[in-house]
Design a protein around this motif. Structure first.
Motif, PDB file in Angstrom:
ATOM      1  N   PRO A 171       0.855  -1.196   0.000  1.00  0.00           N
ATOM      2  CA  PRO A 171       0.000   0.000   0.000  1.00  0.00           C
ATOM      3  C   PRO A 171       0.885   1.239   0.000  1.00  0.00           C
ATOM      4  CG  PRO A 171       0.102  -0.930   2.191  1.00  0.00           C
ATOM      5  CD  PRO A 171       0.844  -1.876   1.298  1.00  0.00           C
ATOM      6  N   ASP A 172       0.367   2.336  -0.500  1.00  0.00           N
ATOM      7  CA  ASP A 172       1.163   3.560  -0.603  1.00  0.00           C
ATOM      8  C   ASP A 172       1.694   4.016   0.756  1.00  0.00           C
ATOM      9  OD1 ASP A 172       0.730   3.586  -3.298  1.00  0.00           O
ATOM     10  OD2 ASP A 172      -0.940   5.012  -3.220  1.00  0.00           O
ATOM     11  N   ASP A 173       0.865   3.942   1.777  1.00  0.00           N
ATOM     12  CA  ASP A 173       1.294   4.377   3.100  1.00  0.00           C
ATOM     13  C   ASP A 173       2.482   3.568   3.594  1.00  0.00           C
ATOM     14  OD1 ASP A 173      -0.664   6.260   3.102  1.00  0.00           O
ATOM     15  OD2 ASP A 173      -2.035   5.158   4.417  1.00  0.00           O
ATOM     16  N   CYS A 174       2.477   2.280   3.274  1.00  0.00           N
ATOM     17  CA  CYS A 174       3.565   1.405   3.690  1.00  0.00           C
ATOM     18  C   CYS A 174       4.865   1.846   3.035  1.00  0.00           C
ATOM     19  CB  CYS A 174       3.235  -0.033   3.304  1.00  0.00           C
ATOM     20  SG  CYS A 174       4.560  -1.214   3.591  1.00  0.00           S
ATOM     21  N   LEU A 175       4.823   2.086   1.737  1.00  0.00           N
ATOM     22  CA  LEU A 175       6.028   2.465   1.007  1.00  0.00           C
ATOM     23  C   LEU A 175       6.550   3.831   1.444  1.00  0.00           C
ATOM     24  CD1 LEU A 175       5.138   1.169  -2.568  1.00  0.00           C
ATOM     25  CD2 LEU A 175       6.605   0.113  -0.843  1.00  0.00           C
ATOM     26  N   LEU A 176       5.669   4.703   1.893  1.00  0.00           N
ATOM     27  CA  LEU A 176       6.113   5.997   2.387  1.00  0.00           C
ATOM     28  C   LEU A 176       6.988   5.862   3.633  1.00  0.00           C
ATOM     29  CD1 LEU A 176       2.908   8.200   1.932  1.00  0.00           C
ATOM     30  CD2 LEU A 176       5.097   8.468   0.744  1.00  0.00           C
ATOM     31  N   TRP A 177       6.754   4.799   4.397  1.00  0.00           N
ATOM     32  CA  TRP A 177       7.521   4.626   5.625  1.00  0.00           C
ATOM     33  C   TRP A 177       8.946   4.169   5.366  1.00  0.00           C
ATOM     34  CZ3 TRP A 177       7.145   6.223  10.368  1.00  0.00           C
ATOM     35  CH2 TRP A 177       5.904   6.604  10.865  1.00  0.00           C
ATOM     36  N   VAL A 178       9.201   3.484   4.267  1.00  0.00           N
ATOM     37  CA  VAL A 178      10.506   2.862   4.045  1.00  0.00           C
ATOM     38  C   VAL A 178      11.651   3.880   4.083  1.00  0.00           C
ATOM     39  CG1 VAL A 178      11.916   1.535   2.432  1.00  0.00           C
ATOM     40  CG2 VAL A 178       9.526   0.889   2.838  1.00  0.00           C
ATOM     41  N   PRO A 179      11.624   4.949   3.278  1.00  0.00           N
ATOM     42  CA  PRO A 179      12.737   5.905   3.358  1.00  0.00           C
ATOM     43  C   PRO A 179      12.817   6.627   4.692  1.00  0.00           C
ATOM     44  CG  PRO A 179      10.995   6.754   1.941  1.00  0.00           C
ATOM     45  CD  PRO A 179      10.645   5.330   2.229  1.00  0.00           C
ATOM     46  N   ARG A 180      11.682   6.827   5.327  1.00  0.00           N
ATOM     47  CA  ARG A 180      11.700   7.513   6.619  1.00  0.00           C
ATOM     48  C   ARG A 180      12.302   6.625   7.709  1.00  0.00           C
ATOM     49  NH1 ARG A 180       7.803   9.676   3.571  1.00  0.00           N
ATOM     50  NH2 ARG A 180       7.571  11.940   3.695  1.00  0.00           N
ATOM     51  N   LEU A 181      12.042   5.351   7.619  1.00  0.00           N
ATOM     52  CA  LEU A 181      12.671   4.437   8.565  1.00  0.00           C
ATOM     53  C   LEU A 181      14.179   4.368   8.322  1.00  0.00           C
ATOM     54  CD1 LEU A 181      10.020   1.578   8.565  1.00  0.00           C
ATOM     55  CD2 LEU A 181      10.656   2.991  10.524  1.00  0.00           C
ATOM     56  N   ALA A 182      14.547   4.313   7.053  1.00  0.00           N
ATOM     57  CA  ALA A 182      15.975   4.266   6.727  1.00  0.00           C
ATOM     58  C   ALA A 182      16.691   5.506   7.243  1.00  0.00           C
ATOM     59  CB  ALA A 182      16.160   4.118   5.220  1.00  0.00           C
ATOM     60  N   ALA A 183      16.009   6.636   7.219  1.00  0.00           N
ATOM     61  CA  ALA A 183      16.619   7.886   7.660  1.00  0.00           C
ATOM     62  C   ALA A 183      16.865   7.930   9.160  1.00  0.00           C
ATOM     63  CB  ALA A 183      15.736   9.062   7.259  1.00  0.00           C
ATOM     64  N   ALA A 184      16.265   7.014   9.901  1.00  0.00           N
ATOM     65  CA  ALA A 184      16.420   7.014  11.358  1.00  0.00           C
ATOM     66  C   ALA A 184      17.717   6.376  11.806  1.00  0.00           C
ATOM     67  CB  ALA A 184      15.251   6.282  12.005  1.00  0.00           C
ATOM     68  N   PHE A 185      18.362   5.606  10.925  1.00  0.00           N
ATOM     69  CA  PHE A 185      19.523   4.830  11.335  1.00  0.00           C
ATOM     70  C   PHE A 185      20.743   5.181  10.492  1.00  0.00           C
ATOM     71  CE2 PHE A 185      15.659   2.344  12.058  1.00  0.00           C
ATOM     72  CZ  PHE A 185      15.764   2.077  13.409  1.00  0.00           C
ATOM     73  N   PRO A 186      21.943   4.965  11.033  1.00  0.00           N
ATOM     74  CA  PRO A 186      23.164   5.167  10.237  1.00  0.00           C
ATOM     75  C   PRO A 186      23.143   4.278   8.993  1.00  0.00           C
ATOM     76  CG  PRO A 186      23.691   4.912  12.564  1.00  0.00           C
ATOM     77  CD  PRO A 186      22.236   4.576  12.420  1.00  0.00           C
ATOM     78  N   LEU A 195      16.458  -2.990   5.623  1.00  0.00           N
ATOM     79  CA  LEU A 195      15.529  -2.325   4.711  1.00  0.00           C
ATOM     80  C   LEU A 195      16.020  -2.396   3.267  1.00  0.00           C
ATOM     81  CD1 LEU A 195      14.652   0.817   6.855  1.00  0.00           C
ATOM     82  CD2 LEU A 195      13.058  -0.985   6.175  1.00  0.00           C
ATOM     83  N   LEU A 196      17.317  -2.207   3.075  1.00  0.00           N
ATOM     84  CA  LEU A 196      17.887  -2.251   1.722  1.00  0.00           C
ATOM     85  C   LEU A 196      17.770  -3.643   1.104  1.00  0.00           C
ATOM     86  CD1 LEU A 196      21.073  -0.060   2.231  1.00  0.00           C
ATOM     87  CD2 LEU A 196      19.051   0.518   0.880  1.00  0.00           C
ATOM     88  N   LYS A 197      17.736  -4.648   1.948  1.00  0.00           N
ATOM     89  CA  LYS A 197      17.578  -6.019   1.454  1.00  0.00           C
ATOM     90  C   LYS A 197      16.271  -6.177   0.693  1.00  0.00           C
ATOM     91  CE  LYS A 197      17.049 -10.782   3.194  1.00  0.00           C
ATOM     92  NZ  LYS A 197      17.052 -11.623   4.424  1.00  0.00           N
ATOM     93  N   TYR A 198      15.246  -5.520   1.168  1.00  0.00           N
ATOM     94  CA  TYR A 198      13.918  -5.634   0.550  1.00  0.00           C
ATOM     95  C   TYR A 198      13.584  -4.436  -0.335  1.00  0.00           C
ATOM     96  CZ  TYR A 198      13.207  -9.467   3.806  1.00  0.00           C
ATOM     97  OH  TYR A 198      13.325 -10.651   4.505  1.00  0.00           O
ATOM     98  N   PHE A 199      14.183  -3.298  -0.023  1.00  0.00           N
ATOM     99  CA  PHE A 199      13.893  -2.068  -0.769  1.00  0.00           C
ATOM    100  C   PHE A 199      15.216  -1.386  -1.115  1.00  0.00           C
ATOM    101  CE2 PHE A 199      10.382  -2.884   2.139  1.00  0.00           C
ATOM    102  CZ  PHE A 199       9.302  -2.912   1.272  1.00  0.00           C
ATOM    103  N   PRO A 200      15.812  -1.735  -2.236  1.00  0.00           N
ATOM    104  CA  PRO A 200      17.128  -1.191  -2.603  1.00  0.00           C
ATOM    105  C   PRO A 200      17.161   0.325  -2.688  1.00  0.00           C
ATOM    106  CG  PRO A 200      16.572  -3.069  -3.972  1.00  0.00           C
ATOM    107  CD  PRO A 200      15.339  -2.740  -3.197  1.00  0.00           C
ATOM    108  N   ASN A 201      16.017   0.953  -2.903  1.00  0.00           N
ATOM    109  CA  ASN A 201      15.979   2.408  -3.016  1.00  0.00           C
ATOM    110  C   ASN A 201      15.758   3.101  -1.674  1.00  0.00           C
ATOM    111  OD1 ASN A 201      16.318   2.297  -5.827  1.00  0.00           O
ATOM    112  ND2 ASN A 201      14.102   2.059  -6.141  1.00  0.00           N
ATOM    113  N   ALA A 202      15.768   2.331  -0.600  1.00  0.00           N
ATOM    114  CA  ALA A 202      15.503   2.910   0.720  1.00  0.00           C
ATOM    115  C   ALA A 202      16.567   3.935   1.111  1.00  0.00           C
ATOM    116  CB  ALA A 202      15.436   1.814   1.776  1.00  0.00           C
ATOM    117  N   GLY A 203      17.760   3.820   0.532  1.00  0.00           N
ATOM    118  CA  GLY A 203      18.828   4.751   0.862  1.00  0.00           C
ATOM    119  C   GLY A 203      18.621   6.133   0.299  1.00  0.00           C
TER     120      GLY A 203
END
Length: 219
Positions: A171-186, A195-203
């Motif tokens: 769902p769109d809301d789910c995908l919106l969380w991916v980059p924001r979650l990635a931004a929380a961690f080094p 996250l990158l394992k499942y979503f290579p563009n999370a970076g």
């Protein structure tokens, strides 16, 4: 003037060092049971005191903590139903503690613990292939933990469970969380790698919103 409440550690020290009260001794035994990973014993010892006017907040805190730990142990064993039951029971105890003892110092980490319980519930639902409610609960947990400045309590296992559920439904809301979650961690963290394992563009991280701290303001 009203004096501020004493730190939790000091309160616990005063309580558990007092062997004059049978109730205090029972609560000390319950806390020791948690340390020894005896969740059922801790719950059994604390439960009779949850309605006590003096010790009720301590008893609820101990029982909530034991329930939460038991839930996490069940998740590790992929025992989804017991994990859900224990995590929900822990959440109910935190709500009781908030309702009955609104000034209790044991509420200090209330929001964080509620969010962690939501993560456990989301994992349990995902394990039962209940993808839609799992994702909804994950998002609620992320929002709560971010608001409580506790995003770093989110672990790789949580992100893996979320990512797997996300790839099933997208769902769109789910995908919106991916980059924001990635931004929380080094970038080199296990969490980001998961996250990158499942979503290579999370970076490809969004710019932080003004006043959003680490750029994880939930939408």
């Amino acid at each position: 003037s009203i004096e501020p409440p004493a730190p939790i550690d000091a309160l616990q020290g005063d309580l558990f060092k007092s062997f004059k009260s049978p109730k205090a001794r029972k609560l000390k035994a319950a806390r020791d049971a948690i340390r020894n990973k005896q969740w059922d014993r801790a719950r059994s010892l604390a439960s009779p005191l949850t309605g006590d006017a003096t010790y009720g907040d301590v008893a609820l805190w101990i029982r909530a903590t034991a329930q939460s730990a038991a839930a996490k142990a069940s998740i590790a064993k992929k025992l989804w139903a017991p994990a859900l039951s224990a995590a929900r029971a822990s959440t109910e105890d935190w709500l009781r503690l908030e309702d009955r003892f609104p000034l209790s110092p044991y509420l200090k980490h209330h929001a964080r613990e509620m969010g962690l319980n939501e993560l456990t519930i989301a994992q349990g639902l995902a394990g039962q292939n209940k993808t839609a409610p799992a994702l909804k609960t994950f998002e609620a947990a992320f929002q709560r933990l971010i608001a409580a400045s506790s995003a770093l309590t989110i672990e790789p296992q949580h992100l893996e469970s979320f990512s797997v559920a996300c790839t099933k439904r997208k769902p769109d809301d789910c995908l919106l969380w991916v980059p924001r979650l990635a931004a929380a961690f080094p970038r080199s963290s296990l969490e980001t790698k998961m996250l990158l394992k499942y979503f290579p563009n999370a970076g490809e991280r969004p710019k932080p919103a003004p006043g959003s701290g680490r750029g994880m303001a939930p939408y």
